[in-house]
Design a protein around this motif. Sequence first.
Motif, PDB file in Angstrom:
ATOM      1  N   MET A  41      -9.004   2.148  23.347  1.00 13.58           N
ATOM      2  CA  MET A  41     -10.312   1.512  23.249  1.00 13.58           C
ATOM      3  C   MET A  41     -10.188   0.005  23.417  1.00 13.58           C
ATOM      4  SD  MET A  41     -12.368   3.924  23.158  1.00 13.58           S
ATOM      5  CE  MET A  41     -13.971   3.292  22.674  1.00 13.58           C
ATOM      6  N   CYS A  42      -9.124  -0.569  22.877  1.00 10.54           N
ATOM      7  CA  CYS A  42      -8.963  -2.027  22.910  1.00 10.54           C
ATOM      8  C   CYS A  42      -7.482  -2.326  23.052  1.00 10.54           C
ATOM      9  CB  CYS A  42      -9.485  -2.626  21.606  1.00 10.54           C
ATOM     10  SG  CYS A  42      -9.253  -4.413  21.459  1.00 10.54           S
ATOM     11  N   ALA A  47      -5.948  -4.316  21.472  1.00 10.54           N
ATOM     12  CA  ALA A  47      -5.414  -4.513  20.116  1.00 10.54           C
ATOM     13  C   ALA A  47      -4.840  -3.215  19.549  1.00 10.54           C
ATOM     14  CB  ALA A  47      -6.492  -5.041  19.185  1.00 10.54           C
ATOM     15  N   ARG A  48      -5.180  -2.084  20.160  1.00 10.57           N
ATOM     16  CA  ARG A  48      -4.648  -0.805  19.703  1.00 10.57           C
ATOM     17  C   ARG A  48      -3.168  -0.664  20.091  1.00 10.57           C
ATOM     18  NH1 ARG A  48      -2.669   2.416  17.333  1.00 10.57           N
ATOM     19  NH2 ARG A  48      -3.036   4.647  17.084  1.00 10.57           N
ATOM     20  N   CYS A  85     -13.621 -10.156  24.993  1.00  8.16           N
ATOM     21  CA  CYS A  85     -13.266  -8.885  24.370  1.00  8.16           C
ATOM     22  C   CYS A  85     -14.495  -8.217  23.772  1.00  8.16           C
ATOM     23  CB  CYS A  85     -12.241  -9.125  23.265  1.00  8.16           C
ATOM     24  SG  CYS A  85     -11.772  -7.633  22.388  1.00  8.16           S
ATOM     25  N   TYR A 123     -14.406  -6.316  21.441  1.00  7.54           N
ATOM     26  CA  TYR A 123     -14.194  -6.283  20.000  1.00  7.54           C
ATOM     27  C   TYR A 123     -13.955  -7.699  19.485  1.00  7.54           C
ATOM     28  CZ  TYR A 123     -13.702  -1.374  20.984  1.00  7.54           C
ATOM     29  OH  TYR A 123     -13.932  -0.102  21.405  1.00  7.54           O
ATOM     30  N   ILE A 124     -14.568  -8.659  20.182  1.00  7.43           N
ATOM     31  CA  ILE A 124     -14.592 -10.075  19.817  1.00  7.43           C
ATOM     32  C   ILE A 124     -13.231 -10.746  19.989  1.00  7.43           C
ATOM     33  CG2 ILE A 124     -15.142 -11.778  18.019  1.00  7.43           C
ATOM     34  CD1 ILE A 124     -17.074  -9.523  16.932  1.00  7.43           C
ATOM     35  N   SER A 125     -12.232 -10.268  19.246  1.00  8.76           N
ATOM     36  CA  SER A 125     -10.964 -11.003  19.233  1.00  8.76           C
ATOM     37  C   SER A 125      -9.769 -10.099  19.484  1.00  8.76           C
ATOM     38  CB  SER A 125     -10.808 -11.690  17.874  1.00  8.76           C
ATOM     39  OG  SER A 125     -10.938 -10.709  16.849  1.00  8.76           O
ATOM     40  N   ARG A 171       0.738 -10.121  19.706  1.00 11.86           N
ATOM     41  CA  ARG A 171       1.699  -9.038  19.472  1.00 11.86           C
ATOM     42  C   ARG A 171       2.606  -8.824  20.681  1.00 11.86           C
ATOM     43  NH1 ARG A 171      -2.956  -5.217  16.748  1.00 11.86           N
ATOM     44  NH2 ARG A 171      -3.228  -6.516  14.906  1.00 11.86           N
ATOM     45  N   GLU A 179      -0.993 -10.709   9.010  1.00 12.92           N
ATOM     46  CA  GLU A 179      -1.496 -11.849   8.241  1.00 12.92           C
ATOM     47  C   GLU A 179      -1.446 -13.162   9.008  1.00 12.92           C
ATOM     48  OE1 GLU A 179      -3.303 -11.470   5.853  1.00 12.92           O
ATOM     49  OE2 GLU A 179      -2.336 -10.969   3.976  1.00 12.92           O
ATOM     50  N   LYS A 199     -21.224 -10.502  15.283  1.00 13.13           N
ATOM     51  CA  LYS A 199     -20.039  -9.826  15.784  1.00 13.13           C
ATOM     52  C   LYS A 199     -20.272  -9.256  17.182  1.00 13.13           C
ATOM     53  CE  LYS A 199     -20.156  -7.877  11.754  1.00 13.13           C
ATOM     54  NZ  LYS A 199     -20.864  -8.894  10.978  1.00 13.13           N
ATOM     55  N   VAL A 200     -20.817 -10.114  18.034  1.00 12.70           N
ATOM     56  CA  VAL A 200     -21.005  -9.761  19.440  1.00 12.70           C
ATOM     57  C   VAL A 200     -20.282 -10.818  20.280  1.00 12.70           C
ATOM     58  CG1 VAL A 200     -23.195  -8.579  19.084  1.00 12.70           C
ATOM     59  CG2 VAL A 200     -23.190 -11.024  19.598  1.00 12.70           C
ATOM     60  N   PRO A 201     -19.886 -10.453  21.494  1.00 18.70           N
ATOM     61  CA  PRO A 201     -19.085 -11.394  22.290  1.00 18.70           C
ATOM     62  C   PRO A 201     -19.905 -12.365  23.128  1.00 18.70           C
ATOM     63  CG  PRO A 201     -19.123  -9.248  23.335  1.00 18.70           C
ATOM     64  CD  PRO A 201     -19.952  -9.121  22.090  1.00 18.70           C
ATOM     65  N   LEU A 219      -5.054  -6.079   4.196  1.00 14.68           N
ATOM     66  CA  LEU A 219      -4.705  -6.674   5.478  1.00 14.68           C
ATOM     67  C   LEU A 219      -5.647  -6.180   6.576  1.00 14.68           C
ATOM     68  CD1 LEU A 219      -1.121  -7.288   6.480  1.00 14.68           C
ATOM     69  CD2 LEU A 219      -2.713  -6.553   8.209  1.00 14.68           C
ATOM     70  N   SER A 268      -8.968  -7.904   6.466  1.00 17.76           N
ATOM     71  CA  SER A 268      -9.005  -9.267   6.992  1.00 17.76           C
ATOM     72  C   SER A 268      -8.876  -9.281   8.509  1.00 17.76           C
ATOM     73  CB  SER A 268      -7.905 -10.118   6.353  1.00 17.76           C
ATOM     74  OG  SER A 268      -6.645  -9.752   6.856  1.00 17.76           O
ATOM     75  N   LEU A 269      -8.284  -8.244   9.095  1.00 21.89           N
ATOM     76  CA  LEU A 269      -8.129  -8.199  10.547  1.00 21.89           C
ATOM     77  C   LEU A 269      -9.375  -7.700  11.256  1.00 21.89           C
ATOM     78  CD1 LEU A 269      -4.585  -6.691  11.133  1.00 21.89           C
ATOM     79  CD2 LEU A 269      -5.419  -8.858  12.025  1.00 21.89           C
ATOM     80  N   PRO A 327     -12.636  -7.296  13.010  1.00 17.11           N
ATOM     81  CA  PRO A 327     -13.645  -8.228  13.521  1.00 17.11           C
ATOM     82  C   PRO A 327     -15.069  -7.803  13.163  1.00 17.11           C
ATOM     83  CG  PRO A 327     -12.620  -7.013  15.343  1.00 17.11           C
ATOM     84  CD  PRO A 327     -11.986  -6.525  14.080  1.00 17.11           C
ATOM     85  N   PHE A 328     -15.248  -6.601  12.670  1.00 18.49           N
ATOM     86  CA  PHE A 328     -16.595  -6.100  12.392  1.00 18.49           C
ATOM     87  C   PHE A 328     -16.888  -5.939  10.904  1.00 18.49           C
ATOM     88  CE2 PHE A 328     -15.236  -4.739  16.551  1.00 18.49           C
ATOM     89  CZ  PHE A 328     -16.288  -5.171  17.329  1.00 18.49           C
ATOM     90  N   LYS A 363     -15.897   0.108  15.233  1.00 20.63           N
ATOM     91  CA  LYS A 363     -16.049   0.373  16.658  1.00 20.63           C
ATOM     92  C   LYS A 363     -14.798   1.007  17.242  1.00 20.63           C
ATOM     93  CE  LYS A 363     -19.324  -0.472  18.021  1.00 20.63           C
ATOM     94  NZ  LYS A 363     -20.500   0.390  17.795  1.00 20.63           N
ATOM     95  N   GLY A 364     -13.774   1.173  16.425  1.00 21.51           N
ATOM     96  CA  GLY A 364     -12.592   1.897  16.886  1.00 21.51           C
ATOM     97  C   GLY A 364     -11.635   1.108  17.750  1.00 21.51           C
ATOM     98  N   CYS A 365     -11.566  -0.209  17.569  1.00 20.70           N
ATOM     99  CA  CYS A 365     -10.653  -0.992  18.421  1.00 20.70           C
ATOM    100  C   CYS A 365      -9.203  -0.722  18.069  1.00 20.70           C
ATOM    101  CB  CYS A 365     -10.962  -2.485  18.343  1.00 20.70           C
ATOM    102  SG  CYS A 365     -10.671  -3.265  16.749  1.00 20.70           S
ATOM    103  N   GLY A 366      -8.929  -0.489  16.796  1.00 20.67           N
ATOM    104  CA  GLY A 366      -7.567  -0.158  16.401  1.00 20.67           C
ATOM    105  C   GLY A 366      -6.740  -1.347  15.961  1.00 20.67           C
ATOM    106  N   ALA A 367      -7.360  -2.529  15.880  1.00 22.92           N
ATOM    107  CA  ALA A 367      -6.611  -3.723  15.476  1.00 22.92           C
ATOM    108  C   ALA A 367      -5.995  -3.544  14.095  1.00 22.92           C
ATOM    109  CB  ALA A 367      -7.529  -4.947  15.486  1.00 22.92           C
ATOM    110  N   GLY A 407      -5.123  -0.555  12.582  1.00 21.91           N
ATOM    111  CA  GLY A 407      -4.071   0.456  12.567  1.00 21.91           C
ATOM    112  C   GLY A 407      -2.757  -0.063  13.109  1.00 21.91           C
TER     113      GLY A 407
END
Lengths: 264, 600
Positions: free
Chosen positions: A47-48, A50-51, A78, A80-82, A90, A171, B457-459, B537, B540-541, B543-544, B566-570, B572
């Motif tokens: 999806m992103c 970032a995944r 993005c 997902y913004i960022s 990463r 972090e 939270k929109v781009p 953690l 804090s990561l 975005p939504f 939204k399922g971005c996975g940042a 995970g």
Amino acid sequence: MEDQKSASDWEPRILGFLCNWCSYAGADLAGVSRFQYPPTVRIIRVMCSARVEPAFVLRALRRGSDGVLVLGCHLGDCHYISGNYRCKERMEMTKELLKIVGVDPERLYLGWVSAAEGQQFARIVASFTDQLKAIGPVGKAKSETPDNIKENLAAAIDALSSDRVRWLIGERETLLEGENVYGEQMSEQEYQKLLLESLVDEYKCSKVALSITDEPLSVKEIAGRTRLTAREVLPYIGLLKHSGRAVQADVVDRSPRYKAVKVV
Amino acid sequence: MNVPEVTEYASALEDVVYAKHNLYTCSDAGLREIKESITNERLNRVVVASCTPRTHERLFRTTCEEAGLNKFLFEFANIRDQCSWVHMQHPAKATEKAKDLVRMAVAKSRLLEPMEEIEIDVAPAAMVIGGGMAGMSAAKSFADMGIFTYLIEREPQLGGMLNKLYALYPSHIKASEFLQPMRDAVLRHPKIEVLTSTQIKDVHGFIGNYDVEVTSNESRVTGNGSPVTRHPSPVTRHCKVGAIVVATGAQVHTPEGQYGYNGRNVITQLELEQNILPGLCNRKTQDTRQETQEREEGGGTKGQGEFPLPSSPRPPVSFESIKNVVMIQCVGARSEERRYCSRICCTQAVKNGVLLKEADPDIQVFILFRDIQTYTSGFEDYYFGARDKGVIFIRYPKDRPPEVIPGSDPRVRGEGSVVRVYDQLLGVQLGIPYDLVVLSTPLVPHDDAKELATMLKVPLGENGFFLEAHVKLRPVDFATDGIYLAGCAHWPAHVGEAVSQGQAAASRAAIPLLNGRVRAEPIVSMVDEELCIGCELCASLCPFKAIQVEMTESGRKARVITASCKGCGACGAACPQHAITMGNFTDAQIDAQIDALVGL
């Protein structure tokens, strides 16, 4: 001559991670527009960007991919913004880790392709293919030593799943933008230094742990297998024992031998 | 590409019990075949190797569902866009690649898990941010559908850019006359609460359940026209809405330091419309100059985002003295500093040229352009009409922009003041005396667009305008469900476009609002509470703001607000405990795809 010929015939296998919103759409557009590119890349849709965990990249290289392509939306675009910034941090770290492991960091390509850039996608695949052709299969690049590479990658994957590294990655923003309890702020340089040190440390520790997975070994034997010095190995044994990841198995010729414990 | 060979290969893969080659899998016949085979072969996973999930995943998932299979047990292999269409010269290699892609899809499908779509209740109210034409038309559309709407405007007046424009192309209707009926309709509508002098402070929630904190300096009774009560100090309110339309507009770029811009006799098109045209176009009937001057000085509405009037008194050039007007197009646009075309300035310059000519045929109007782009049906004739009326168009090359050279005393008319321009078509350098230079500058995003984007939270896109979900298929949606987009906040638009986008955004948003419920895909984070250590953690990561850490019986645990995720996975990818994974994109599924590429 013979060698050169076979080298030019060789085609790399590339695994691509493409984000659903921009890059995957860009690849679709390349299809719709019939932009031709070499048949070297196999795509996994996420999806992103970032995944994309750094461990996915190492896993792909370990399993026989010659290169990994990670593509996301352009920075600032993005969905997902960022997310692509997270991905960028990463992947930059992953490149550092590849250097530590002894794999040419050029095997990882990070780029940005929008939904409108079908041509750009085709171009990236073509140039990355050429780049990998010049480098050759994993272990064959000038900067790479062929033996141990798979074990090293396995140790690096372990290192990436350590609490400490994942914490530092997760972090990052808090560390750089906020202050710690003493009111101190960390600079980008300090952060990179800390991250790199932690990666090296965890990587070496994982190498030690992996070397004693199948059979018990003495410190000297571990040093031989891992190409670390005995002085380096010893503290890691202490650490592994302390965290329950290794035990002393027996004593042979007055040298204690250690064995890894599978942590569930 | 040899599809029968791929089919044969697929049928031999482990766990594959049925493989079929269709010409059109997405045709009725193809879909029927999938359904029949699910029943006859008792399939529990379906892989289609054809086109792209971005267009056809929904269709095949629905087909699976109709045959009684959970729709998330479906997987796609894209062998068209990624194989047959892009490796036309390498059929054998394309065939091998297709086999790989099918093998990878089968590997993932083994690990797919049945999931249920998420159902969310929707609050039956809407919010429109921005009270310009786009925002008012969105609010009115909502209200006419019976949806209660908050219309938020930070200025004391509704109307946005139309409060500053003089007349609109191509009909030349006065902006104020055009604006009045719409403004009245909005202010008197019983379903619209208009909040002027109001700022957005914070936005929480997700589609169906937004909580927007606003602070207002004034309030009015809904449906009662314009009477306003001013508050001694800002009043904070929370508006609960199901959907939000962003219609915050844009601002005109001020060309400080370019072409001798001084806000006096070198001005922008907007300043021409504000300071000169009202007087010039009406001088035959009445002298409104005095009135205009007073209105500007007493305005007190020079908030952020408005054209900034000069801080030192720089009275506009007296319009009686205007005989030569030179307009310069693309000032600060289509250049290195700002690469885009602002779209509306060409037609605006044509309009203002015509207005000047109509006010006084003796006024010479020169429009110096790089390309004239009067898009939209009918506007090409409008451009030719301007030429017929005597507006002179001169093309200059990008690398030789015109120069504005003020005379020794610029307050004296024509005293050596000249615009030097290289006429690309004649191939000669011209010197055009001027009384007034008008710079066509682009619309640029508001300075605080980023702030609002972060709250919602929109781009934003690369130029700082709000970015839609899909340029063609979802032009007024954001990727974030429940938030929609209209007018110049998205991209420079003329009034007609702003109105239609406002209406479009309202009708898009009305779908969940009138249904009362929305269904969301469960491609969301899933937290394994046993592994979670509540470190925050992930929270804090995110975005939504879709993860909250809550106290449970077994300690602090992360909880995913599935409607916000939204399922971005940042999250995970960073969880130190590996406690988070994504629906339909689990670690195990991706690992299986990676491993399937080369086998083990």
